[in-house]
Design an enzyme around this catalytic site. Structure first.
Site, PDB file in Angstrom:
ATOM      1  N   TRP A  11       0.885  -1.527   0.269  1.00 50.92           N
ATOM      2  CA  TRP A  11       0.155   0.226   0.176  1.00 50.92           C
ATOM      3  C   TRP A  11       0.609   1.286   0.328  1.00 50.92           C
ATOM      4  CZ3 TRP A  11      -4.209  -0.855   4.201  1.00 50.92           C
ATOM      5  CH2 TRP A  11      -4.897  -1.744   3.739  1.00 50.92           C
ATOM      6  N   LYS A  12       2.347   1.010   0.451  1.00 48.73           N
ATOM      7  CA  LYS A  12       3.114   2.011   0.498  1.00 48.73           C
ATOM      8  C   LYS A  12       3.290   3.440   0.843  1.00 48.73           C
ATOM      9  CE  LYS A  12       4.692   0.868  -4.101  1.00 48.73           C
ATOM     10  NZ  LYS A  12       5.043   1.162  -5.817  1.00 48.73           N
ATOM     11  N   HIS A  95      13.377  -2.970  -0.417  1.00 50.56           N
ATOM     12  CA  HIS A  95      12.237  -1.984  -2.076  1.00 50.56           C
ATOM     13  C   HIS A  95      12.737  -1.141  -2.300  1.00 50.56           C
ATOM     14  CE1 HIS A  95       9.110  -0.390  -4.292  1.00 50.56           C
ATOM     15  NE2 HIS A  95       8.061  -1.317  -4.069  1.00 50.56           N
ATOM     16  N   GLU A  97      12.154   1.347  -3.158  1.00 47.20           N
ATOM     17  CA  GLU A  97      12.094   2.825  -2.415  1.00 47.20           C
ATOM     18  C   GLU A  97      13.007   3.097  -1.568  1.00 47.20           C
ATOM     19  OE1 GLU A  97       8.301   2.914  -3.007  1.00 47.20           O
ATOM     20  OE2 GLU A  97       8.169   2.997  -4.862  1.00 47.20           O
ATOM     21  N   GLU A 163      11.729  -6.946  -8.672  1.00 45.43           N
ATOM     22  CA  GLU A 163      10.711  -5.545  -9.018  1.00 45.43           C
ATOM     23  C   GLU A 163      11.726  -4.583 -10.262  1.00 45.43           C
ATOM     24  OE1 GLU A 163       7.477  -5.076  -6.364  1.00 45.43           O
ATOM     25  OE2 GLU A 163       9.243  -4.024  -5.506  1.00 45.43           O
ATOM     26  N   GLY A 169       5.308   1.367 -11.006  1.00 44.63           N
ATOM     27  CA  GLY A 169       4.469   2.327 -10.848  1.00 44.63           C
ATOM     28  C   GLY A 169       4.771   2.830 -12.515  1.00 44.63           C
ATOM     29  N   SER A 209       3.683  -2.676 -11.454  1.00 43.98           N
ATOM     30  CA  SER A 209       2.680  -2.153 -12.602  1.00 43.98           C
ATOM     31  C   SER A 209       2.094  -3.738 -13.118  1.00 43.98           C
ATOM     32  CB  SER A 209       3.531  -1.764 -13.911  1.00 43.98           C
ATOM     33  OG  SER A 209       3.985  -0.153 -13.644  1.00 43.98           O
ATOM     34  N   GLY A 230       2.035  -2.940  -6.613  1.00 42.67           N
ATOM     35  CA  GLY A 230       1.061  -1.514  -5.407  1.00 42.67           C
ATOM     36  C   GLY A 230       0.104  -1.008  -6.129  1.00 42.67           C
ATOM     37  N   GLY A 231       0.989   0.427  -7.093  1.00 39.38           N
ATOM     38  CA  GLY A 231      -1.055   0.450  -7.135  1.00 39.38           C
ATOM     39  C   GLY A 231      -2.337  -0.060  -7.252  1.00 39.38           C
TER      40      GLY A 231
HETATM   41  P1  PGA Z   1       3.366  -0.563  -8.848  1.00 40.96           P
HETATM   42  O1  PGA Z   1       4.349  -1.796  -7.565  1.00 40.96           O
HETATM   43  O2  PGA Z   1       2.268  -2.483  -9.007  1.00 40.96           O
HETATM   44  O3  PGA Z   1       2.376   0.566  -8.556  1.00 40.96           O
HETATM   45  O4  PGA Z   1       4.493  -0.753 -10.311  1.00 40.96           O
HETATM   46  C1  PGA Z   1       4.944  -2.275  -7.319  1.00 40.96           C
HETATM   47  C2  PGA Z   1       6.052  -1.594  -5.859  1.00 40.96           C
HETATM   48  O5  PGA Z   1       6.040  -1.128  -5.969  1.00 40.96           O
HETATM   49  O6  PGA Z   1       6.012  -3.053  -5.043  1.00 40.96           O
END
Ligand code: PGA
Length: 247
Positions: A11-12, A95, A97, A163, A169, A209, A230-231
């Protein structure tokens, strides 16, 4: 070797408590009938609530990060024991990020994975190359370096998420062929590090994605054992559809 699929919802830094309650009520109603293990990774203030709402169901809760030490003067950080206390079973380690925005090194990711294991959490270790690294032909070297470092302390159990940073994203999902090539390579490296038998049981998730439209084609790849989403995990219907595509 059959590996039960695993799908994580990252969910970030999204959702508030009321959103989380409605989400958990919805997903819990389907939990008895899913073809994959599922785990939600909410941000820290939501962890205890989500873990409580999902308690007793087949859907687990995990932290998005942990500090390698169990306590101390680390403002803003969360420890392994605190995640366990909140009801977590899993934790993301490394991750992209965190690696990019918080300058996490391979060595720190290793310490985090080991700390997770020491506190009874299952680390979901994330690895992946940037666009520049892929363009320069360094993808496999980067994956090997990240894997080697993250697993140096031999955490067990653990799962991996491939990833590619350029796919996170961006809507630029890896093609099934690119994902399979990377996953097969990761499994080979894993076999060198942990032995062929252990490597054949490890779940390697794809992230970047993923959505309900592309999930089934990706999941059809032999070395791909689920997703880190993620999204598309922010909407319970889309997350459930992705989980169901692993059936
Ligand atoms: P995303 O993110 O599905 O929005 O690309 C994946 C993630 O960062 O784990």
């Amino acid at each position: 070797m059959t590996r039960r699929p695993l799908v994580g919802g990252n969910w970030k830094m999204h959702l508030l408590r009321a959103d989380a309650v409605a989400y958990c009520d919805r997903i819990r109603a389907e939990a008895g009938d899913l073809p994959a293990d599922a785990v939600l990774f909410p941000s820290a203030p939501l962890l205890a609530l989500v873990a409580r709402k999902l308690g007793g169901s087949s859907i687990a809760c995990g932290g998005q990060d942990l500090h390698p030490e169990e306590k101390g003067a680390h403002t803003g950080d969360v420890s392994g024991p605190q995640l366990v206390d909140a009801g977590c079973e899993w934790v993301l380690c490394g991750h992209s990020e965190r690696r990019q925005n918080h300058h996490e090194s391979d060595e720190l990711v290793e310490r985090k994975a080991l700390a997770a294991q020491q506190h009874g959490l299952k680390p979901l270790v994330c690895i992946g190359e940037t666009a520049a690294e892929r363009e320069s032909g360094a993808t496999f070297d980067v994956l090997d370096r990240q894997l080697d470092a993250a697993l140096a302390g031999r955490p067990e159990p653990f799962a991996l998420a491939y990833e590619p940073v350029w796919a996170i994203g961006t809507g630029a999902t890896a093609t099934p062929e690119i994902a399979q090539e990377a996953h097969a390579h990761i499994r080979e490296t894993l076999a060198d590090l942990t032995g062929a038998e252990a490597a054949s049981t490890k779940r390697i998730l794809y992230g970047g994605s993923v959505n309900p439209e592309n999930a089934a084609e990706l999941f059809a790849q032999p070395d791909l054992d689920g997703f880190l989403v993620g999204g598309a995990s922010l909407d319970p219907e889309r997350f459930l559809a992705i989980i169901r595509s692993c059936g």
